[in-house]
Design an enzyme around this catalytic site. Structure first.
Site, PDB file in Angstrom:
ATOM      1  N   SER A  86     -10.949   0.339   3.664  1.00 32.66           N
ATOM      2  CA  SER A  86     -10.122   0.066   4.851  1.00 32.66           C
ATOM      3  C   SER A  86      -9.594   1.391   5.389  1.00 32.66           C
ATOM      4  O   SER A  86      -8.869   2.083   4.675  1.00 32.66           O
ATOM      5  CB  SER A  86      -8.927  -0.804   4.474  1.00 32.66           C
ATOM      6  OG  SER A  86      -9.373  -2.016   3.950  1.00 32.66           O
ATOM      7  N   GLU A 138      -4.935   4.467   6.370  1.00 35.81           N
ATOM      8  CA  GLU A 138      -4.686   4.197   4.942  1.00 35.81           C
ATOM      9  C   GLU A 138      -5.047   5.386   4.043  1.00 35.81           C
ATOM     10  O   GLU A 138      -4.226   5.778   3.198  1.00 35.81           O
ATOM     11  CB  GLU A 138      -5.428   2.940   4.493  1.00 35.81           C
ATOM     12  CG  GLU A 138      -5.125   2.612   3.045  1.00 35.81           C
ATOM     13  CD  GLU A 138      -5.856   1.391   2.524  1.00 35.81           C
ATOM     14  OE1 GLU A 138      -5.592   0.278   3.023  1.00 35.81           O
ATOM     15  OE2 GLU A 138      -6.680   1.545   1.609  1.00 35.81           O
ATOM     16  N   ARG A 183       0.836  -1.227   0.000  1.00 37.51           N
ATOM     17  CA  ARG A 183       0.000   0.000   0.000  1.00 37.51           C
ATOM     18  C   ARG A 183       0.864   1.268   0.000  1.00 37.51           C
ATOM     19  O   ARG A 183       0.543   2.257   0.678  1.00 37.51           O
ATOM     20  CB  ARG A 183      -0.942   0.036   1.210  1.00 37.51           C
ATOM     21  CG  ARG A 183      -1.951  -1.052   1.269  1.00 37.51           C
ATOM     22  CD  ARG A 183      -2.934  -1.060   0.089  1.00 37.51           C
ATOM     23  NE  ARG A 183      -3.672  -2.290   0.138  1.00 37.51           N
ATOM     24  CZ  ARG A 183      -3.219  -3.443  -0.379  1.00 37.51           C
ATOM     25  NH1 ARG A 183      -2.080  -3.488  -1.061  1.00 37.51           N
ATOM     26  NH2 ARG A 183      -3.921  -4.537  -0.279  1.00 37.51           N
TER      27      ARG A 183
HETATM   28  C1  LIG Z   1     -15.575   0.586  -0.333  1.00 34.61           C
HETATM   29  C2  LIG Z   1     -14.115   0.744  -0.644  1.00 34.61           C
HETATM   30  C3  LIG Z   1     -13.329  -0.367  -0.861  1.00 34.61           C
HETATM   31  C4  LIG Z   1     -11.961  -0.232  -1.149  1.00 34.61           C
HETATM   32  N1  LIG Z   1     -11.238  -1.374  -1.355  1.00 34.61           N
HETATM   33  C5  LIG Z   1      -9.914  -1.280  -1.623  1.00 34.61           C
HETATM   34  C6  LIG Z   1      -9.125  -2.458  -1.823  1.00 34.61           C
HETATM   35  O1  LIG Z   1      -9.625  -3.579  -1.805  1.00 34.61           O
HETATM   36  N2  LIG Z   1      -7.799  -2.302  -2.063  1.00 34.61           N
HETATM   37  C7  LIG Z   1      -7.206  -1.062  -2.134  1.00 34.61           C
HETATM   38  O2  LIG Z   1      -6.004  -1.008  -2.370  1.00 34.61           O
HETATM   39  N3  LIG Z   1      -7.931   0.065  -1.949  1.00 34.61           N
HETATM   40  C8  LIG Z   1      -9.254  -0.007  -1.698  1.00 34.61           C
HETATM   41  N4  LIG Z   1      -9.997   1.135  -1.486  1.00 34.61           N
HETATM   42  C9  LIG Z   1      -9.337   2.443  -1.539  1.00 34.61           C
HETATM   43  C10 LIG Z   1      -9.439   3.149  -2.907  1.00 34.61           C
HETATM   44  O3  LIG Z   1     -10.502   2.649  -3.663  1.00 34.61           O
HETATM   45  C11 LIG Z   1      -8.156   3.046  -3.727  1.00 34.61           C
HETATM   46  O4  LIG Z   1      -7.060   3.553  -3.007  1.00 34.61           O
HETATM   47  C12 LIG Z   1      -8.248   3.782  -5.069  1.00 34.61           C
HETATM   48  O5  LIG Z   1      -7.078   3.565  -5.828  1.00 34.61           O
HETATM   49  C13 LIG Z   1      -8.449   5.293  -4.890  1.00 34.61           C
HETATM   50  O6  LIG Z   1      -8.797   5.795  -6.170  1.00 34.61           O
HETATM   51  P1  LIG Z   1      -9.458   7.230  -6.319  1.00 34.61           P
HETATM   52  O7  LIG Z   1      -9.532   7.513  -7.779  1.00 34.61           O
HETATM   53  O8  LIG Z   1     -10.733   7.284  -5.572  1.00 34.61           O
HETATM   54  O9  LIG Z   1      -8.345   8.145  -5.653  1.00 34.61           O
HETATM   55  P2  LIG Z   1      -8.531   9.414  -4.701  1.00 34.61           P
HETATM   56  O10 LIG Z   1      -9.100   8.969  -3.404  1.00 34.61           O
HETATM   57  O11 LIG Z   1      -9.269  10.484  -5.428  1.00 34.61           O
HETATM   58  O12 LIG Z   1      -7.025   9.858  -4.507  1.00 34.61           O
HETATM   59  C14 LIG Z   1      -6.140   9.094  -3.714  1.00 34.61           C
HETATM   60  C15 LIG Z   1      -4.731   9.702  -3.852  1.00 34.61           C
HETATM   61  O13 LIG Z   1      -4.274   9.496  -5.177  1.00 34.61           O
HETATM   62  C16 LIG Z   1      -3.913  10.731  -5.782  1.00 34.61           C
HETATM   63  N5  LIG Z   1      -4.287  10.662  -7.190  1.00 34.61           N
HETATM   64  C17 LIG Z   1      -5.494  10.343  -7.711  1.00 34.61           C
HETATM   65  N6  LIG Z   1      -5.443  10.347  -9.056  1.00 34.61           N
HETATM   66  C18 LIG Z   1      -4.164  10.692  -9.381  1.00 34.61           C
HETATM   67  C19 LIG Z   1      -3.481  10.903 -10.623  1.00 34.61           C
HETATM   68  N7  LIG Z   1      -4.085  10.742 -11.808  1.00 34.61           N
HETATM   69  N8  LIG Z   1      -2.182  11.283 -10.573  1.00 34.61           N
HETATM   70  C20 LIG Z   1      -1.537  11.447  -9.393  1.00 34.61           C
HETATM   71  N9  LIG Z   1      -2.133  11.267  -8.189  1.00 34.61           N
HETATM   72  C21 LIG Z   1      -3.434  10.896  -8.189  1.00 34.61           C
HETATM   73  C22 LIG Z   1      -4.702  11.797  -5.037  1.00 34.61           C
HETATM   74  O14 LIG Z   1      -4.048  13.061  -5.117  1.00 34.61           O
HETATM   75  C23 LIG Z   1      -4.713  11.222  -3.632  1.00 34.61           C
HETATM   76  O15 LIG Z   1      -3.519  11.558  -2.976  1.00 34.61           O
HETATM   77  C24 LIG Z   1     -11.364   1.048  -1.212  1.00 34.61           C
HETATM   78  C25 LIG Z   1     -12.163   2.182  -1.000  1.00 34.61           C
HETATM   79  C26 LIG Z   1     -13.515   2.048  -0.725  1.00 34.61           C
HETATM   80  C27 LIG Z   1     -14.372   3.271  -0.505  1.00 34.61           C
END
Ligand SMILES: Cc1cc2nc3c(=O)[nH]c(=O)nc-3n(C[C@H](O)[C@H](O)[C@H](O)COP(=O)(O)OP(=O)(O)OC[C@H]3O[C@@H](n4cnc5c(N)ncnc54)[C@H](O)[C@@H]3O)c2cc1C
Length: 351
Positions: free
Chosen positions: A239, A335, A165
């Site tokens: 998480s 996380e 992670r």
């Molecule tokens: C119900 C639920 C279940 C989940 N299950 C998992 C799981 O099983 N495994 C897991 O690893 N995670 C899980 N997550 C966490 C999450 O889905 C992941 O971390 C996902 O990759 C976040 O994507 P996002 O587009 O929503 O990013 P955001 O939350 O919008 O951003 C997260 C970070 O990434 C950066 N970022 C986003 N896009 C870019 C880009 N294009 N360039 C540079 N930086 C960027 C942002 O600045 C921020 O710092 C879960 C979340 C939820 C709500």
């Protein structure tokens, strides 16, 4: 490019917290990425990239600058040989669309990561993972806009320094790169057992012995639907704590209290203990504090039932981490990242 003004961050993040962002810009072409960055810099406005907001906690102060969303979807096959296929996906594509695309083509490598919310662009940031797979296993390279050098760059697997992670994007180079596209190598061979414990147990109980990426996807989606609250119905960030990586003495200490502790070998004499297990064994499952609830089905998830401020979240988080530390001498780590308002030198420090 579409630019909106005065948007509540609670609408852009799945934990549904956070004050007002001055601007939200949806970039729809590669060229618009340097443009928005240059415009923001000229206007002395800080920039922060937001994907689906599913791993991001916003603060009550909001964000006095430009929130940039990479609204650039798209998936294409770029290479193929006898054993593998290389796919490139743009940062604005939904992660699960990419998984479905590969599974529909009978390709193996990311099927166990079905159903993870968010975008492809965010996937390398925390090296997303689930059910025994993580992004780093199939990752080849990514193209990103380097805000320090003001140019697009190619970063390889080695450059990203992935670990559990974690990557440079949430570590040493946080805020530096805007990820435009990601390249992954998938395999033509079928997925092979043994699978991650809970997935394997489900296959065994259902007498499933023939595996395809589609079968793995279906069962992962079924397990997730049982265990994880849908952010569209209950505000949460998945998480809320990373699994704990502990030393032998910490594991021994926990074993003295609960002999049946679930611990997995993490290499180098360390062990991984599910954060949810630790929280549950402090009798916190189902407990509510300050508008937050430790989810009944999965104690590692914090659900925002009625909270409206970041301080309520911080108190709930600190209560849980201190209970776990007091009982087990293990320090849990949050996380989701924090979308913090800029301090000094915002353009260099905050993205
Ligand atoms: C119900 C639920 C279940 C989940 N299950 C998992 C799981 O099983 N495994 C897991 O690893 N995670 C899980 N997550 C966490 C999450 O889905 C992941 O971390 C996902 O990759 C976040 O994507 P996002 O587009 O929503 O990013 P955001 O939350 O919008 O951003 C997260 C970070 O990434 C950066 N970022 C986003 N896009 C870019 C880009 N294009 N360039 C540079 N930086 C960027 C942002 O600045 C921020 O710092 C879960 C979340 C939820 C709500």
């Amino acid at each position: 490019m579409n630019v909106l003004t005065n948007i509540p961050l609670s609408q852009l993040t799945t934990m549904r917290l956070g004050g007002i962002a001055s601007y939200v810009a949806d970039v729809t072409t590669r060229d618009e990425i340097p443009q928005i960055y240059a415009n923001a810099k000229k206007a002395n406005q800080p920039v922060y990239i937001v994907g689906g907001g599913s791993n991001l906690i916003a603060h009550d102060e909001g964000f006095p600058g430009v929130i940039v969303r990479i609204a650039i979807p798209g998936i294409e096959q770029v290479e193929e040989d006898a054993e593998s296929v290389t796919i490139r996906a743009n940062g604005g594509e939904a992660w699960d669309n990419l998984v479905k695309y590969t599974v529909d083509r009978n390709l193996t490598g990311i099927e166990a990561m079905s159903g993870i919310p968010g975008t492809v662009g965010a996937a390398p940031v925390q090296n997303i993972g689930a059910y025994g797979q993580e992004l780093a296993d199939t990752f080849i390279s990514l193209e990103a806009y380097d805000t320090r050098e003001d140019r697009f760059v190619l970063l390889t697997w080695e450059d990203c320094d992935f670990s559990y992670r974690h990557s440079i994007f949430r570590g040493s180079e946080q805020g530096r790169y805007i990820i435009y596209s990601v390249k992954l190598k998938l395999w033509k061979r079928p997925p092979m057992p043994p699978f991650y414990n809970s997935l394997q147990a489900r296959f065994d109980s259902m007498h499933i012995t023939d595996f395809t990426p589609q079968i793995v996807r279906e069962h992962v989606l079924a397990i997730r639907a049982d265990k994880l609250p849908d952010p569209a119905k209950m505000a949460n960030s998945g998480s809320f704590f990373k699994n704990a990586i502990v030393e032998q003495w910490q594991l021994d200490n926990i074993k003295n209290q609960v002999e049946s502790v679930k611990a997995f070998d993490f290499g180098e004499g360390k062990f991984k203990i599910p954060a949810g297990w630790l929280i549950e064994h402090c009798n916190l499952r189902g407990e509510s504090f300050n508008g937050f609830k430790v989810h009944d089905g999965n104690a590692v998830v914090l659900v925002n039932e009625s909270a409206t401020s970041y301080s309520q979240l911080a108190e709930a988080r600190d209560h849980i981490t201190s209970e776990v530390f007091t009982r087990f001498q293990v320090q849990l780590e949050q996380e989701p990242l924090e979308l913090t308002p800029p301090t000094a030198q915002p353009i260099e420090r905050v993205v």
